[in-house]
Design a protein around this motif. Sequence first.
Motif, PDB file in Angstrom:
ATOM      1  N   GLN A 104       0.882  -1.158   0.000  1.00 59.03           N
ATOM      2  CA  GLN A 104       0.000   0.000   0.000  1.00 59.03           C
ATOM      3  C   GLN A 104       0.924   1.213   0.000  1.00 59.03           C
ATOM      4  O   GLN A 104       1.687   1.414   0.940  1.00 59.03           O
ATOM      5  CB  GLN A 104      -0.911   0.015   1.238  1.00 59.03           C
ATOM      6  CG  GLN A 104      -2.202  -0.760   1.095  1.00 59.03           C
ATOM      7  CD  GLN A 104      -3.170  -0.092   0.122  1.00 59.03           C
ATOM      8  OE1 GLN A 104      -2.877   0.928  -0.483  1.00 59.03           O
ATOM      9  NE2 GLN A 104      -4.339  -0.696  -0.017  1.00 59.03           N
ATOM     10  N   ASP A 105       0.883   1.957  -1.102  1.00 55.75           N
ATOM     11  CA  ASP A 105       1.838   3.053  -1.241  1.00 55.75           C
ATOM     12  C   ASP A 105       1.874   3.927   0.014  1.00 55.75           C
ATOM     13  O   ASP A 105       0.822   4.249   0.576  1.00 55.75           O
ATOM     14  CB  ASP A 105       1.451   3.918  -2.447  1.00 55.75           C
ATOM     15  CG  ASP A 105       1.739   3.248  -3.780  1.00 55.75           C
ATOM     16  OD1 ASP A 105       2.569   2.320  -3.805  1.00 55.75           O
ATOM     17  OD2 ASP A 105       1.132   3.650  -4.790  1.00 55.75           O
ATOM     18  N   PRO A 106       3.073   4.259   0.466  1.00 56.45           N
ATOM     19  CA  PRO A 106       4.380   4.015  -0.163  1.00 56.45           C
ATOM     20  C   PRO A 106       5.128   2.833   0.439  1.00 56.45           C
ATOM     21  O   PRO A 106       6.335   2.707   0.227  1.00 56.45           O
ATOM     22  CB  PRO A 106       5.120   5.309   0.149  1.00 56.45           C
ATOM     23  CG  PRO A 106       4.634   5.669   1.526  1.00 56.45           C
ATOM     24  CD  PRO A 106       3.182   5.242   1.578  1.00 56.45           C
ATOM     25  N   ASN A 107       4.416   1.959   1.204  1.00 55.57           N
ATOM     26  CA  ASN A 107       5.098   0.954   2.010  1.00 55.57           C
ATOM     27  C   ASN A 107       4.977  -0.465   1.464  1.00 55.57           C
ATOM     28  O   ASN A 107       3.952  -0.840   0.872  1.00 55.57           O
ATOM     29  CB  ASN A 107       4.547   0.963   3.443  1.00 55.57           C
ATOM     30  CG  ASN A 107       4.751   2.285   4.133  1.00 55.57           C
ATOM     31  OD1 ASN A 107       5.776   2.932   3.961  1.00 55.57           O
ATOM     32  ND2 ASN A 107       3.760   2.705   4.914  1.00 55.57           N
ATOM     33  N   LEU A 122       8.113  -3.412   5.937  1.00 58.87           N
ATOM     34  CA  LEU A 122       9.499  -3.811   5.667  1.00 58.87           C
ATOM     35  C   LEU A 122      10.349  -2.617   5.261  1.00 58.87           C
ATOM     36  O   LEU A 122      11.463  -2.429   5.748  1.00 58.87           O
ATOM     37  CB  LEU A 122       9.542  -4.865   4.567  1.00 58.87           C
ATOM     38  CG  LEU A 122       8.936  -6.240   4.886  1.00 58.87           C
ATOM     39  CD1 LEU A 122       9.016  -7.144   3.673  1.00 58.87           C
ATOM     40  CD2 LEU A 122       9.654  -6.886   6.070  1.00 58.87           C
ATOM     41  N   PHE A 123       9.845  -1.820   4.349  1.00 62.47           N
ATOM     42  CA  PHE A 123      10.568  -0.636   3.885  1.00 62.47           C
ATOM     43  C   PHE A 123       9.587   0.227   3.088  1.00 62.47           C
ATOM     44  O   PHE A 123       8.454  -0.186   2.799  1.00 62.47           O
ATOM     45  CB  PHE A 123      11.790  -1.012   3.039  1.00 62.47           C
ATOM     46  CG  PHE A 123      11.480  -1.892   1.859  1.00 62.47           C
ATOM     47  CD1 PHE A 123      11.176  -1.339   0.613  1.00 62.47           C
ATOM     48  CD2 PHE A 123      11.497  -3.277   1.977  1.00 62.47           C
ATOM     49  CE1 PHE A 123      10.879  -2.148  -0.467  1.00 62.47           C
ATOM     50  CE2 PHE A 123      11.209  -4.092   0.894  1.00 62.47           C
ATOM     51  CZ  PHE A 123      10.898  -3.532  -0.328  1.00 62.47           C
ATOM     52  N   SER A 124      10.044   1.390   2.698  1.00 57.94           N
ATOM     53  CA  SER A 124       9.212   2.318   1.934  1.00 57.94           C
ATOM     54  C   SER A 124       9.941   2.768   0.676  1.00 57.94           C
ATOM     55  O   SER A 124      11.142   2.495   0.497  1.00 57.94           O
ATOM     56  CB  SER A 124       8.854   3.545   2.788  1.00 57.94           C
ATOM     57  OG  SER A 124       8.102   3.177   3.927  1.00 57.94           O
ATOM     58  N   GLN A 125       9.224   3.471  -0.185  1.00 58.76           N
ATOM     59  CA  GLN A 125       9.808   3.967  -1.423  1.00 58.76           C
ATOM     60  C   GLN A 125      11.048   4.821  -1.162  1.00 58.76           C
ATOM     61  O   GLN A 125      12.031   4.741  -1.900  1.00 58.76           O
ATOM     62  CB  GLN A 125       8.777   4.797  -2.194  1.00 58.76           C
ATOM     63  CG  GLN A 125       7.590   4.015  -2.701  1.00 58.76           C
ATOM     64  CD  GLN A 125       6.502   4.909  -3.264  1.00 58.76           C
ATOM     65  OE1 GLN A 125       5.380   4.493  -3.407  1.00 58.76           O
ATOM     66  NE2 GLN A 125       6.816   6.159  -3.571  1.00 58.76           N
ATOM     67  N   LYS A 126      11.009   5.606  -0.097  1.00 64.26           N
ATOM     68  CA  LYS A 126      12.124   6.504   0.193  1.00 64.26           C
ATOM     69  C   LYS A 126      13.392   5.756   0.596  1.00 64.26           C
ATOM     70  O   LYS A 126      14.496   6.324   0.575  1.00 64.26           O
ATOM     71  CB  LYS A 126      11.734   7.479   1.307  1.00 64.26           C
ATOM     72  CG  LYS A 126      11.411   6.819   2.629  1.00 64.26           C
ATOM     73  CD  LYS A 126      11.036   7.848   3.688  1.00 64.26           C
ATOM     74  CE  LYS A 126      10.640   7.198   5.000  1.00 64.26           C
ATOM     75  NZ  LYS A 126      11.702   6.374   5.581  1.00 64.26           N
ATOM     76  N   ASP A 127      13.225   4.456   0.970  1.00 66.50           N
ATOM     77  CA  ASP A 127      14.382   3.669   1.384  1.00 66.50           C
ATOM     78  C   ASP A 127      15.145   3.076   0.198  1.00 66.50           C
ATOM     79  O   ASP A 127      16.219   2.489   0.394  1.00 66.50           O
ATOM     80  CB  ASP A 127      13.933   2.528   2.308  1.00 66.50           C
ATOM     81  CG  ASP A 127      13.282   3.045   3.576  1.00 66.50           C
ATOM     82  OD1 ASP A 127      13.779   4.034   4.137  1.00 66.50           O
ATOM     83  OD2 ASP A 127      12.261   2.458   3.998  1.00 66.50           O
ATOM     84  N   LEU A 128      14.587   3.187  -0.995  1.00 67.29           N
ATOM     85  CA  LEU A 128      15.255   2.613  -2.167  1.00 67.29           C
ATOM     86  C   LEU A 128      16.536   3.379  -2.476  1.00 67.29           C
ATOM     87  O   LEU A 128      16.607   4.601  -2.324  1.00 67.29           O
ATOM     88  CB  LEU A 128      14.325   2.646  -3.383  1.00 67.29           C
ATOM     89  CG  LEU A 128      13.039   1.825  -3.288  1.00 67.29           C
ATOM     90  CD1 LEU A 128      12.218   1.974  -4.556  1.00 67.29           C
ATOM     91  CD2 LEU A 128      13.343   0.357  -3.028  1.00 67.29           C
ATOM     92  N   LEU A 156       6.447   0.561  -5.701  1.00 59.01           N
ATOM     93  CA  LEU A 156       6.802  -0.797  -5.298  1.00 59.01           C
ATOM     94  C   LEU A 156       5.730  -1.806  -5.678  1.00 59.01           C
ATOM     95  O   LEU A 156       4.539  -1.484  -5.716  1.00 59.01           O
ATOM     96  CB  LEU A 156       7.002  -0.852  -3.776  1.00 59.01           C
ATOM     97  CG  LEU A 156       7.949   0.161  -3.130  1.00 59.01           C
ATOM     98  CD1 LEU A 156       7.874   0.032  -1.613  1.00 59.01           C
ATOM     99  CD2 LEU A 156       9.367  -0.053  -3.624  1.00 59.01           C
ATOM    100  N   GLU A 157       6.162  -3.035  -5.963  1.00 55.23           N
ATOM    101  CA  GLU A 157       5.244  -4.175  -6.084  1.00 55.23           C
ATOM    102  C   GLU A 157       6.010  -5.444  -5.730  1.00 55.23           C
ATOM    103  O   GLU A 157       7.057  -5.724  -6.333  1.00 55.23           O
ATOM    104  CB  GLU A 157       4.664  -4.304  -7.495  1.00 55.23           C
ATOM    105  CG  GLU A 157       3.660  -5.456  -7.597  1.00 55.23           C
ATOM    106  CD  GLU A 157       3.121  -5.671  -9.000  1.00 55.23           C
ATOM    107  OE1 GLU A 157       2.231  -6.521  -9.165  1.00 55.23           O
ATOM    108  OE2 GLU A 157       3.594  -5.000  -9.945  1.00 55.23           O
ATOM    109  N   PRO A 158       5.516  -6.247  -4.772  1.00 52.92           N
ATOM    110  CA  PRO A 158       6.224  -7.485  -4.405  1.00 52.92           C
ATOM    111  C   PRO A 158       6.013  -8.559  -5.461  1.00 52.92           C
ATOM    112  O   PRO A 158       5.018  -8.557  -6.179  1.00 52.92           O
ATOM    113  CB  PRO A 158       5.559  -7.872  -3.087  1.00 52.92           C
ATOM    114  CG  PRO A 158       4.158  -7.377  -3.234  1.00 52.92           C
ATOM    115  CD  PRO A 158       4.264  -6.085  -4.006  1.00 52.92           C
TER     116      PRO A 158
END
Length: 636
Positions: free
Chosen positions: A453-456, A477-483, A492-494
């Motif tokens: 669910q954006d951004p996570n 687990l992480f967010s877009q900003k962690d990339l 993101l998409e798993p």
Amino acid sequence: MSDRNIKGQEKEGSANDPDDISAMAGYLLMANEFETKGIVVGSTHRKEHKTSPDQAAWANTFFGDAYRQDVVNLNKFIGGYPANITFLQSSIKESAERFETSKNYEDLSTYKSITDLIKIAKTEKDIINVLIWGSTTEPAILVKHCLTTGNQKVLKKLRFIAHWTSSYWHQGSMDKPENVANCREDAAACAYMKDMAKKGKIDYYECGAIGQHGIVSGSQKGEAYFNQFKTSAVGKIFAEGKFAHNSVDHSDAASYWALLGNWGVSLNDIKSNGINTPEIEKANEEKFTTWSHKIHNELLRRSKIAGYVTNPDGYTQKVGVIHHPDFLPNTITRLTDFGERAAFSPDGRKVAFMNKTFGDAYEIDLQTKQIKPLTQHFYHYGFQRVHYLSNGDYLLTGADFFEKDNPWKARKPENCQVWILKKDLKSPPTPLGITLKEGIAISRNSLKIAWVQDPNMYYAEVVYEDGKPKLANKRVLFSQKDLPEPVKDWKLEPQDFRPTLDNELIFNAHFESIIYEAEVMGFNFETGEIKSYSKRPDRYDEPETIFPDGKSILVESNRHRPKYKNYKSWNLIDLYRLLLDGSGKMERLTYFNDNENFKASNPVVSPDGKLLAFQYAQLDEITGIGHGILIMDLNK
């Protein structure tokens, strides 16, 4: 055959029908099947050729340069092609003379094209096949000369194979089968050749119109198919020589496909006495119609081989592969005629799939091919995806409402829910109380899942209390900003938990630019490290299922058509295999998108790593749409 740039009265604006140009290009692609002694061009009666340039010089440049360019690959990957093929200008090109039955043609001093053939016939031990693609003037002069001078031995060495110098069904009629263009060009020559064949003086195989109304009419249709030929120089000539009525016209090719004998029609199917009965012509026309797709695919295979170049992106690929929903290779079989988004069962014996987006889930047994509905024992608003949990239960995604005037609302992240359906199929599914954007990652070894669910990026485990499923240990687990750069803040998409330890989550980082980019990424559960595996953020590389040994992953990619025209990147995808060793090395597995009508997508690999299930779709269809499940055997 002549240069199509010479203006004339043909409807294409040229002096001669350019279908011979496409037929000659096809012959050059098949040239390793023949021992070519000579090719005569400009054998025509058109007035424009009285002052036209040397047509042999034109052909030796136009065809010769293209052939010499392509023959390197043709010999490298197929073999047996002559290094060069040369052309000779017809002896009647300037004079446009027609055959005179009263002349004995004892003197051939002005007919070099004819004397060259006689010299070859006198020295060769084998039969020489003379393919006639137009007027029969020069063959008639040759026959008359040999009979006049007592050279019957030469005639015994020759076998004439004529294209469309009579037809009961097309141009000609039941009472006037010779009323066709190639015979009208020189009616006296045509009648003479037929008479000599009837009397047993020569062998003359009349193909009739089976090239036009068998090979050509029965061919694949559309620019998307024939544009695939344009990757090679000779293939480009084939595709552009005469493209009419949505396909390539190379009808004269019937003469050499019949000579080859294993493409539907052989010379055994045609009388050698020049007689072409209505029954024979119709039967051979139907045979070539049946074989037409195979004939064109063989030409396309060779053209793709001829034009093969090492791709700039460095991925590996096979040479000359053709993938199309209607003619699949022996490595790919059709599992279902409908459906999309396949998933292998934990034991690999079954495949679950959706019949459509916002539809029902089904399951097919790979051995018996029996299909069982999974979601028809209860009322619902339609599901979007179906997966297997490691315990055999099913995970479904879909909304608890549906609006027919706004169907895609049910796919939005705030509306698409996650459900668990028990494998006994005795009750409706249980919602897990979460919604998600797009896909979900599911472990094959445990009950771990991940979603966005954006951004996570979220993680949780499915547990059962009193037989009822729910989520435990839910966390971000992480967010877009962690990339890391250059994909920082991408969406993101798993996709999948990396076997065999489940210690890494492979996911897709995508950037919605003008054409859309995607990168294969990994998140290490132990260290928290995030890294790229595809290493090309300027390409569309969307990860799918990881192979069971954890060493590689299936990827939807546009590496073969990056930044092509104005297409969105996901419309130009085929399936690839990416190594997960950090090297970025990829291998192309499917070639559906070489035809601009199709794409392959949504691949999954079987638990033993031997089979690949996927779907195909039209180029511009929404992601996830499919028209049947296909199975690729990776061991073939």
